[in-house]
Design a protein around this motif. Structure first.
Motif, PDB file in Angstrom:
ATOM      1  N   UNK A 137     -39.227  48.825 -56.721  1.00 51.13           N
ATOM      2  CA  UNK A 137     -38.095  47.923 -56.987  1.00 51.13           C
ATOM      3  C   UNK A 137     -37.941  46.883 -55.880  1.00 51.13           C
TER       4      UNK A 137
ATOM      5  N   UNK B  66     -40.644  44.177 -56.303  1.00 54.46           N
ATOM      6  CA  UNK B  66     -40.331  43.203 -57.347  1.00 54.46           C
ATOM      7  C   UNK B  66     -39.217  42.261 -56.879  1.00 54.46           C
ATOM      8  N   UNK B  67     -38.191  42.824 -56.244  1.00 50.52           N
ATOM      9  CA  UNK B  67     -37.081  42.007 -55.751  1.00 50.52           C
ATOM     10  C   UNK B  67     -37.593  40.885 -54.836  1.00 50.52           C
TER      11      UNK B  67
ATOM     12  N   UNK C 201     -40.731  39.808 -54.680  1.00 49.20           N
ATOM     13  CA  UNK C 201     -41.640  39.002 -55.518  1.00 49.20           C
ATOM     14  C   UNK C 201     -40.882  37.860 -56.199  1.00 49.20           C
ATOM     15  N   UNK C 202     -39.666  38.147 -56.625  1.00 46.59           N
ATOM     16  CA  UNK C 202     -38.889  37.135 -57.343  1.00 46.59           C
ATOM     17  C   UNK C 202     -38.132  36.186 -56.407  1.00 46.59           C
TER      18      UNK C 202
ATOM     19  N   UNK D 156     -46.979  31.629 -52.590  1.00 47.57           N
ATOM     20  CA  UNK D 156     -47.928  32.187 -53.557  1.00 47.57           C
ATOM     21  C   UNK D 156     -48.667  33.397 -53.003  1.00 47.57           C
ATOM     22  N   UNK D 157     -49.072  33.320 -51.755  1.00 48.69           N
ATOM     23  CA  UNK D 157     -49.780  34.438 -51.142  1.00 48.69           C
ATOM     24  C   UNK D 157     -48.915  35.699 -51.148  1.00 48.69           C
TER      25      UNK D 157
ATOM     26  N   UNK E  59     -46.105  36.221 -52.879  1.00 51.97           N
ATOM     27  CA  UNK E  59     -45.693  36.509 -54.256  1.00 51.97           C
ATOM     28  C   UNK E  59     -46.718  37.425 -54.945  1.00 51.97           C
ATOM     29  N   UNK E  60     -47.990  37.108 -54.810  1.00 51.54           N
ATOM     30  CA  UNK E  60     -49.016  37.921 -55.470  1.00 51.54           C
ATOM     31  C   UNK E  60     -49.284  39.220 -54.707  1.00 51.54           C
ATOM     32  N   UNK E  61     -49.188  39.171 -53.366  1.00 52.83           N
ATOM     33  CA  UNK E  61     -49.372  40.394 -52.578  1.00 52.83           C
ATOM     34  C   UNK E  61     -48.316  41.432 -52.962  1.00 52.83           C
TER      35      UNK E  61
ATOM     36  N   UNK F 228     -49.176  43.556 -55.827  1.00 51.21           N
ATOM     37  CA  UNK F 228     -50.069  44.672 -55.481  1.00 51.21           C
ATOM     38  C   UNK F 228     -49.262  45.847 -54.913  1.00 51.21           C
TER      39      UNK F 228
ATOM     40  N   UNK G   2     -46.010  51.980 -58.280  1.00 51.50           N
ATOM     41  CA  UNK G   2     -45.829  52.547 -59.621  1.00 51.50           C
ATOM     42  C   UNK G   2     -46.906  53.581 -59.936  1.00 51.50           C
TER      43      UNK G   2
ATOM     44  N   UNK H 268     -53.190  51.152 -45.404  1.00 53.98           N
ATOM     45  CA  UNK H 268     -54.048  49.976 -45.522  1.00 53.98           C
ATOM     46  C   UNK H 268     -53.192  48.729 -45.791  1.00 53.98           C
TER      47      UNK H 268
ATOM     48  N   UNK I 185     -50.138  48.421 -44.932  1.00 52.98           N
ATOM     49  CA  UNK I 185     -49.362  48.232 -43.700  1.00 52.98           C
ATOM     50  C   UNK I 185     -50.161  47.387 -42.703  1.00 52.98           C
TER      51      UNK I 185
ATOM     52  N   UNK J  89     -52.371  45.187 -43.445  1.00 59.34           N
ATOM     53  CA  UNK J  89     -52.404  43.813 -43.931  1.00 59.34           C
ATOM     54  C   UNK J  89     -51.087  43.096 -43.664  1.00 59.34           C
TER      55      UNK J  89
END
Lengths: 156, 156, 156, 156, 156, 156, 156, 156, 156, 156, 156, 156
Positions: D32, D35-36, D38-39, D47-48, D50-52, D55, D61, D146, D148, D150
């Motif tokens: 959660x 996603x929070x 991410x938005x 963008x970097x 947002x997409x990370x 993952x 999940x 891993x 962490x 990054x």
């Protein structure tokens, strides 16, 4: 106008034409009956039956196409129009409206029983006249009989 | 016995049920007409038309399924049985037998002309009653009208 | 600090922000409720319900993402944090522990009944203010109502 | 009512149940939180990051599902409901609203620092009681550590 | 010579033709502007922006094709020739030569701001005349506004 | 500001820059001309030509990207803006509106005749100056000439 | 013992053997340098550079394999052993330990500058002796120069 | 400058760093030795051994990447540079030039014998210090020992 | 004749050989028992159980292969012949003939109960002797226990 | 309890049941024999034979499933239990332990020789009784005989 | 009747036509020789050679198609008819009947030796006349020479 | 030297050998004739016929391979060499040079007419001697006759 040349003798042509004509009607109507039940089934086994019916439809459509193109191949124009199917189909008529999952199983056991018997007769009729069409109908029977086993096995 | 609860009011339910019922019959019959022509077309454009007709069939089957399941969703059992389609379809009847490629094009231009007009009327009828069904029918129209353009464009 | 510019008027912005905010909470909670039942269901229909619930979760997650990004797009930062969902969700609370398959079906019929009614209201609220958000919510409703039909159909 | 039989002794069962319960809450809340962010992330690295974050969410999940099903497997019904996660999660709370990319990186470094320490403790706790659950938690730790690395590496 | 029959009334046809014509020019020019920046961007965010611009181009090309084919579908021949785009495009002109990544972001924020306003106007103009074209334009807007959010979010 | 270092001598750089610049304009305009005809073609060969034109567009876009990135690679910023293409393209102008399939074939035979001659000259010009660009242009020629054969072969 | 027969004259064989031998060492070392940086890079652009370096490694490995197998094909056993690469490589040595993203970019700009110059010389050397090897090296150069442009473009 | 924080105690960190460092060198050198033999093998079993060696290389590269990233994860910068591998590798040196297939088999049996013994020691050394690294090394051993069986089985 | 060298000490080798030998027999027999039930099951849950049993078979076959190849790897030739499985298997014997779906569920709950207990013992036995084989058996247990949960959950 | 209805006469049913029963035992035992050799083969052709044996196993498993489901389809419950296979199989017994590649080839040539003769007899026996089962067995023979050719061809 | 316009001068056209004509005959005959050996090879290396020959066939067919379409492209109708290939091919004739694997290897080494020499001459002949055809032939040579290396390497 | 053992009696072997030998020659020549026309066709239907001919070639190649491997399987070495095909083929010879699309259609109608008649005779000849070869030839006939229908259908 183009006419498709038949690789068969006239006698053979007559026998095979009739067998394929009737097989096509059975298979198109089976695909419509399968979708009808797919949309109207209800009950605890809804999802299982709902998806199984799409396998019925997929198989019926695939075999209808093979049978119709074989008919064209031997020079007989196939007829899968709605009025032909509705008028000449030997499948028992289904009632409109919602239908219970157990009733779907029972209906399709009866329906397959008839289709298989007719298909076996047709395969027998064309065996000498055209072994290629015979092979095509044996494939139809193999798949229908396997599905028939499964409908019976889940009768409960 | 299970009855599917409708999320619509009674008036809306009546309007939408009728629109979806007729749309379903048009689409099932279109799929049968497409296959019939797919099997019986002849002429120099045989392959082009033969494969184009399978796109007609694929689209008609896909939309028929969506429309039928929307009907079930709003609590009205869909009816796509052979006798219903043969009896109530508004599509012009096709003759049996081989058909020239130019005639297929002409036939389908006429056929789409009618289907599109009826679908536009149905989409209009349900606009207030159920915007979800309206959206589904607009998608049907968008695809049918695009195919209609292509049939006209290749009229020659 | 960056602020996302809204393509909407202030009034429209207010209406749409609220609708999307509540839709997001419903959808995130639906995804959590779906997983909870996925893990705790027991009974003869275990496998059928277990996999069906993953479709519930997949749909809820997909639509939550679309709704949240639409909210960001119109300049309102989305809020899908655990405390927001737990505090503001209108979904009925589920009990912890194993749950019978029949009870899962009954629970989700009730749950969808409420979510669909609220989503229909939200879609109506934003129709004039932002037709794009309206379209997004209609897509949510279309999918939820189809799943609702299936839950009902398998009630038994 | 069905109860799932545990392959563990009572003592082992108690230790493992607790470890998996807490691991599940951490992982659901991590999904959660991911996603929070991410938005709501903004900034030149939008963008970097947002997409990370997707993952992060995918991994959280996937592992939540494995942990929850392991809990069910050893006979303890999993609890991933919104109120449980909101009430018992040990993750630091995030503020609502837009958040700068650098702040997202800093936040997740802190967040991973805590989750990893707790997961290492849990893996240690179950090592004797249930080596299968131990292996499952070591896989969680391997992936979290891993990620962490990054997050730290891109701290700037 | 073949003329494509329009399913619209003359008044509706005129309004929709104009909206689709202008939308097509905007979208073709957006695809060219996106490629231009894709090839000329420099700076620390080169790769991020370079790939993001290919998403701009892909979306612009996809929607240009849909809009143009809708125009053909309603009987208006589409015009996406270089001279038409260069002459009539309302997008601000880009300078030739290398361009810094920050400047690309700023340029495209401005560029999207204008395109979105015009697209919203067009969608509004055709709403009564042709709901199918309206839906097509709302899809364009949904995607453009989402990309617009992202351009703003990474403004830095 | 970043400037891309050229791996070529100044003389070689000048020759290659010019060849790639003109090749890019030809290819971008070819992609626009291909789409224009794709949307406007009519006649009995509509579908065949309609899809063939998408292969023209795909090839032109792919090679335009390779040529433009080669230009950037040797330190010359590419220019594929609408006004550059419209102003400097050597392709014959197309008329707006519907166009018969036979006319499309004739038009593209003429169009390819010119593009190929110019590309052969460019490949020859850069042969000594930059064998890598020479290879890139030979690949363009190989594909264009193969398509040219096909356009001629179907002239009728 | 098997010896592979060379399709080249002795003089040509000598020239091509040397060129391919040195190209192989450059490419193997480039793949090791790329992985080294992939593992050790830090900084705000960590993810972008981290993944870009895997493209460097993939390209270097693919071309090393092609060059080595071409060497075997012309009858010269390839040598890509660790001691050969470490002893004879002309790439500048990298320091061990973490390295900032900006420094990675600067390092690889220098590194590509040298590799490309040497590869251009080798392609020139073998042009008359073996046009097949010449083509192989031109492909290497095309890809390296394109990556070189990107490293420069993101210098910042 | 960024330093990656280690989740291990200082003592554990020291043990694990050394084990991973040596494992990485073994695996990178194994990938180089595998490619070297892949290019130079001759004899009746050429194709079998040639392709088997690519599986050696693929496995060595995959595990080298996992081991190196685990090293980074625990805060120790990995070192896989050519000079490190050439200087510190414990693999026996291979001779340059063509090599018979039987000799390749014999060489790799010896080579795997040594690598496996060292990897087993390393896995044992880190078992207490870091169970995650222990698991990673056990995966390496499982794959190497399986390949070792195959090399022995085909010794002839 | 080739003998595969064992990487284990003689004592370890003896313990691990025995554990893997018995695990292999259990897994091969489980795959045969799964297929037997797959073919003979009947009842309302036919399709659900029929397909679930193929997952049992797939898992048993996959793990049998891994266990057998591990046995070969440590130098002990595996034995999965029909007579060995029939003679030494500890699985309860199944009756021939049709079997009701509920009885299949009950049978497999009992069957898994025994297999899991034996596998846990074997994993424990080899833990010191060979951690690689231990890991392999823990993976087997993880999957079997998860399937065991599902069999129990659907007991009804 | 459900009994599957046979589409065959009693006499035909008896003949076909026996043929399918024996075919199933041959095929299950062939799959076990194939895996046994797959795990125990040694020698210079290890990899070739090792992978060829997996094709034997895949084919045997696929055909066993088809034969068993055909048996169920005609109303005869299939029997593929370990004790049935071990007790009634007509395949020659294999010795336990490592086996040389040349010996595997010789063993399988003998083994296929017997299986093919028996399958040909069975196909002949059912030809009149059930042409569908006859077709199924001819497919088995076609594949076995093709593999038999390959085993002979590589005898050396 | 349509004639394909040649982009080459008359002299160049004559040279290139002849080179492509002979290359096509070599490649078609190579594909037939590859299949002939694929079907007739025997010996311990049966499977290895059997599958390697299919790679020969695939490559020969692919390049034959490219060469023939290049011939058509430059306005010379290709000739790959059986009688042309049988009458004009320069490949040594193969004997009918089974052939030992070692003899296949020896035969194809001789066969490739000739084809490669002729292809090198053809590439040289067209270098000035048509660089595109030259490139096409260099690709043929690159692949044939690589396969030639492999045939030699496995000579034994 | 290895000889492949025939599963047929001497008389059956003789009959089947001859039928497969002639079928192979027909199919290989059909694949060459198909490619010849694929390369040389011109006219308005160029693309349609050009791609249809590749389906002819694909089918002919696939069936040639099956027929040839069946021949090897029954112990008769297949013969598909260029001189055998050119010398013994019963297909009418094609003229070299460009050929109009209508003429291609007419040519292949004649060509299929002969091949099908010969294949039907061969299938009949082997029916008693080897039902497996009979089945293989029926599959060939089924596909050839379907393509024959299509050639006729597009005669125009």
């Amino acid at each position: 106008m183009t006419t498709i040349h038949s690789p068969l003798t006239d006698d053979a042509h007559k026998v095979v034409t009739e067998a394929l004509r009737d097989a096509l009607i059975d298979l198109v109507d089976l695909s419509l009956a399968g979708k009808q039940a797919h949309w109207n089934v209800t009950g605890p086994r809804f999802r299982t039956i709902h998806f199984q019916l799409d396998e019925v439809v997929d198989a019926a459509r695939k075999h209808a196409d093979i049978v119709a193109e074989r008919s064209a191949t031997i020079g007989s124009p196939p007829d899968g129009r709605a009025e032909t199917v509705a008028g000449d189909s030997q499948l028992p008529r289904q009632q409109p409206g919602w239908v219970r999952d157990d009733d779907v199983v029972a209906t399709f056991i009866g329906l397959y029983d008839g289709v298989i018997a007719r298909m076996r007769q047709r395969a027998h009729d064309v065996e000498r006249a055209d072994p290629v069409s015979n092979n095509i109908l044996l494939d139809v029977i193999e798949e229908l009989e396997k599905q028939y086993w499964m409908w019976q096995a889940e009768r409960g």
